[in-house]
Enzyme design. Structure first.
Site, mmCIF file in Angstrom:
data_model
loop_
_atom_site.group_PDB
_atom_site.id
_atom_site.type_symbol
_atom_site.label_atom_id
_atom_site.label_comp_id
_atom_site.label_asym_id
_atom_site.label_seq_id
_atom_site.Cartn_x
_atom_site.Cartn_y
_atom_site.Cartn_z
ATOM 1 C CD1 TRP A 1 -40.599 20.959 -29.855
ATOM 2 C CD2 TRP A 1 -40.771 22.345 -31.584
ATOM 3 N NE1 TRP A 1 -39.339 21.450 -30.130
ATOM 4 C CE2 TRP A 1 -39.417 22.306 -31.185
ATOM 5 C CE3 TRP A 1 -41.116 23.154 -32.686
ATOM 6 C CZ2 TRP A 1 -38.426 23.036 -31.823
ATOM 7 C CZ3 TRP A 1 -40.119 23.885 -33.307
ATOM 8 C CH2 TRP A 1 -38.799 23.814 -32.874
ATOM 9 C CG HIS B 1 -39.033 23.787 -26.771
ATOM 10 N ND1 HIS B 1 -38.526 24.294 -27.943
ATOM 11 C CD2 HIS B 1 -40.126 24.558 -26.499
ATOM 12 C CE1 HIS B 1 -39.284 25.296 -28.361
ATOM 13 N NE2 HIS B 1 -40.254 25.472 -27.506
ATOM 14 N NE ARG C 1 -40.462 17.992 -27.825
ATOM 15 C CZ ARG C 1 -39.337 18.191 -28.443
ATOM 16 N NH1 ARG C 1 -39.042 17.493 -29.520
ATOM 17 N NH2 ARG C 1 -38.507 19.110 -28.024
ATOM 18 C CD GLN D 1 -35.763 19.988 -24.567
ATOM 19 O OE1 GLN D 1 -35.934 21.199 -24.397
ATOM 20 N NE2 GLN D 1 -35.999 19.397 -25.719
ATOM 21 C CB VAL E 1 -30.978 29.189 -33.454
ATOM 22 C CG1 VAL E 1 -31.048 29.178 -31.944
ATOM 23 C CG2 VAL E 1 -31.399 27.864 -34.042
ATOM 24 C CB ALA F 1 -30.161 29.344 -27.349
HETATM 25 C C1 FA5 Z 1 -35.668 21.544 -29.167
HETATM 26 O O1 FA5 Z 1 -36.431 21.151 -28.321
HETATM 27 C C2 FA5 Z 1 -35.084 22.926 -29.116
HETATM 28 N N1 FA5 Z 1 -35.772 23.696 -28.128
HETATM 29 C C3 FA5 Z 1 -33.600 22.847 -28.850
HETATM 30 C C4 FA5 Z 1 -32.895 24.146 -29.071
HETATM 31 C C5 FA5 Z 1 -32.683 24.999 -27.984
HETATM 32 C C6 FA5 Z 1 -32.495 24.509 -30.334
HETATM 33 C C7 FA5 Z 1 -32.056 26.219 -28.182
HETATM 34 C C8 FA5 Z 1 -31.871 25.715 -30.538
HETATM 35 C C9 FA5 Z 1 -31.643 26.555 -29.469
HETATM 36 P P1 FA5 Z 1 -35.429 19.227 -30.316
HETATM 37 O O2 FA5 Z 1 -36.830 18.975 -30.574
HETATM 38 O O3 FA5 Z 1 -34.455 18.735 -31.326
HETATM 39 O O4 FA5 Z 1 -35.149 20.775 -30.133
HETATM 40 O O5 FA5 Z 1 -35.050 18.623 -28.902
HETATM 41 C C10 FA5 Z 1 -33.815 18.877 -28.285
HETATM 42 C C11 FA5 Z 1 -33.253 17.591 -27.677
HETATM 43 O O6 FA5 Z 1 -34.205 17.009 -26.813
HETATM 44 C C12 FA5 Z 1 -32.984 16.517 -28.723
HETATM 45 O O7 FA5 Z 1 -31.711 16.683 -29.279
HETATM 46 C C13 FA5 Z 1 -33.080 15.270 -27.894
HETATM 47 O O8 FA5 Z 1 -31.868 15.054 -27.220
HETATM 48 C C14 FA5 Z 1 -34.144 15.605 -26.911
HETATM 49 N N2 FA5 Z 1 -35.452 15.089 -27.329
HETATM 50 C C15 FA5 Z 1 -36.286 15.597 -28.247
HETATM 51 N N3 FA5 Z 1 -37.402 14.857 -28.369
HETATM 52 C C16 FA5 Z 1 -37.278 13.840 -27.511
HETATM 53 C C17 FA5 Z 1 -38.098 12.722 -27.140
HETATM 54 N N4 FA5 Z 1 -39.291 12.522 -27.674
HETATM 55 N N5 FA5 Z 1 -37.631 11.862 -26.205
HETATM 56 C C18 FA5 Z 1 -36.435 12.088 -25.632
HETATM 57 N N6 FA5 Z 1 -35.621 13.101 -25.921
HETATM 58 C C19 FA5 Z 1 -36.025 13.982 -26.852
#
Ligand code: FA5
Length: 349
Positions: A153, A192, A218, A232, A275, A317
């Site tokens: 992140w 997130h 991000r 999100q 998780v 979650a």
């Molecule tokens: C998370 O942000 C975790 N908080 C998700 C989570 C929640 C996991 C609860 C477990 C339990 P991640 O970095 O993979 O995970 O981001 C989640 C989703 O956000 C990704 O699958 C994607 O769909 C979206 N996402 C992530 N980064 C980007 C980005 N730079 N641009 C657009 N969408 C993004």
């Protein structure tokens, strides 16, 4: 002569009453008061009358002349006022004005749809702050300082405020003024929506089921599927016997309602510190595999951080990427279009 005057009076009143426009009023004026007008003729002939008759007819004819003049002037004013009103309100010869209606942004559109789907499954919708602290965004989610998982992140850190002054913190969190902000309180733009898991569990007791839609940020390079600001939708369901099977059921129901019967997606194992086990949800987008969510069963350490007994509490979650769901649903080829402000894009929705 007297009768003639009475007759003129009657006729003039009638004509004035019936007049539909200023042209007809002008005709009336000419007919009675014009150079050869009927009343003008009478006034001209006064001099030929016997003196007694002149004394009677003279004032009568003068009075009628005044009355007709006033009546015409008054009516004329009315016509002018109403024709001015008409002209200033509608000019029916002008081409019509094009009305530009607003458009709902595709992200708002899909968010509303997602809210409705979860509301119908008895979830509550809550929202949280976009500016978070290190503690809520990381520590409480079992991502301690210096843990390599933090690299997943990339973060926009905010300048720290010291006594109302702002100074960029150094790598140790010390502000440029030499004062140290406690690590836990260092401010950032949430990377997130998961910090809302902590806020919510700190203030509520299970069982509950919530979703948290919101913007996230991000500090990373953009490309067709990555943005620095994106949406999100967090989900959290906690109770005594919430299982991975419940999670699978809810996700299947959600994606089927959003994309229709036969929607294709799959789960793949992934690691998230908050998780255990953790999975990603993948879907197809432009013939490629696209990660649309991270998810899993809430880690016992997270329950401990909010004061729940991890032996008595279970939950799942998830965190869906809103833009990515919208890209698939509306066949959008590049995530950067959402924040481009390009009206040609927005107008399609
Ligand atoms: C998370 O942000 C975790 N908080 C998700 C989570 C929640 C996991 C609860 C477990 C339990 P991640 O970095 O993979 O995970 O981001 C989640 C989703 O956000 C990704 O699958 C994607 O769909 C979206 N996402 C992530 N980064 C980007 C980005 N730079 N641009 C657009 N969408 C993004």
């Amino acid at each position: 002569m007297k009768e003639k005057i009475e007759e003129i009076k009657k006729l003039a009143l009638e004509m004035a009453e019936k007049a539909k426009d200023s042209k007809e009023l002008e005709n009336l004026e000419t007919k009675f008061l014009g150079r050869k007008g009927e009343l003008t003729q009478i006034l001209r002939s006064l001099k030929d009358l016997a003196i007694e008759e002149r004394r009677i007819i003279g004032p009568l004819a003068q009075k009628l002349k005044k009355e007709v003049e006033e009546l015409v002037a008054e009516k004329m004013k009315e016509f002018q006022a109403s024709s001015f009103k008409l002209q200033s309100k509608i000019d029916i010869t002008k081409p019509g004005k094009k009305i530009h209606g607003g458009h709902i942004h595709p992200l708002n559109k899909i968010e509303k749809e997602i809210r409705d789907i979860f509301l119908s499954m008895n979830f509550s919708v809550v929202e949280g702050p976009e500016v978070e602290t290190d503690y809520y965004n990381f520590d409480a989610l079992n991502i301690p300082k210096d843990h390599p998982a933090r690299d997943a992140w990339d973060t926009f850190w905010l300048k720290q405020s010291v006594g109302g002054l702002f100074a960029r913190p150094d790598s140790q969190g010390k502000s440029g003024l030499g004062l140290k902000t406690p690590d836990k309180e260092r401010k950032l733009l949430r990377t997130h929506t998961s910090p809302m898991q902590i806020h919510y569990m700190q203030t509520h007791q299970p069982p509950f089921q919530i979703i948290v839609p919101g913007r996230t940020f991000r500090y990373e390079a953009t490309d067709a599927s990555h943005e620095t600001t994106f949406g999100q939708v967090e989900g959290l369901m906690v109770g005594e016997d919430v299982s991975l099977a419940n999670f699978k059921f809810i996700i299947e129901k959600f994606l089927t309602r959003l994309f229709g019967e036969g929607v294709e997606f799959d789960f793949r194992p992934n690691y998230y510190p908050f998780v255990e086990p953790g999975v990603d949800v993948y879907m197809k987008w432009q013939n490629k595999e696209l990660e649309v969510a991270g998810a899993g069963m809430v880690h016992p350490e997270v329950f401990r951080a909010v004061g729940y007994d991890p032996y008595k509490t279970q939950g799942f979650a998830f965190g869906f990427g809103l833009n990515r769901l919208a890209m698939i649903k509306y066949k959008i080829p590049d995530i950067r279009l959402f924040n481009s402000g390009d009206l040609r894009f927005i107008k399609q929705f």
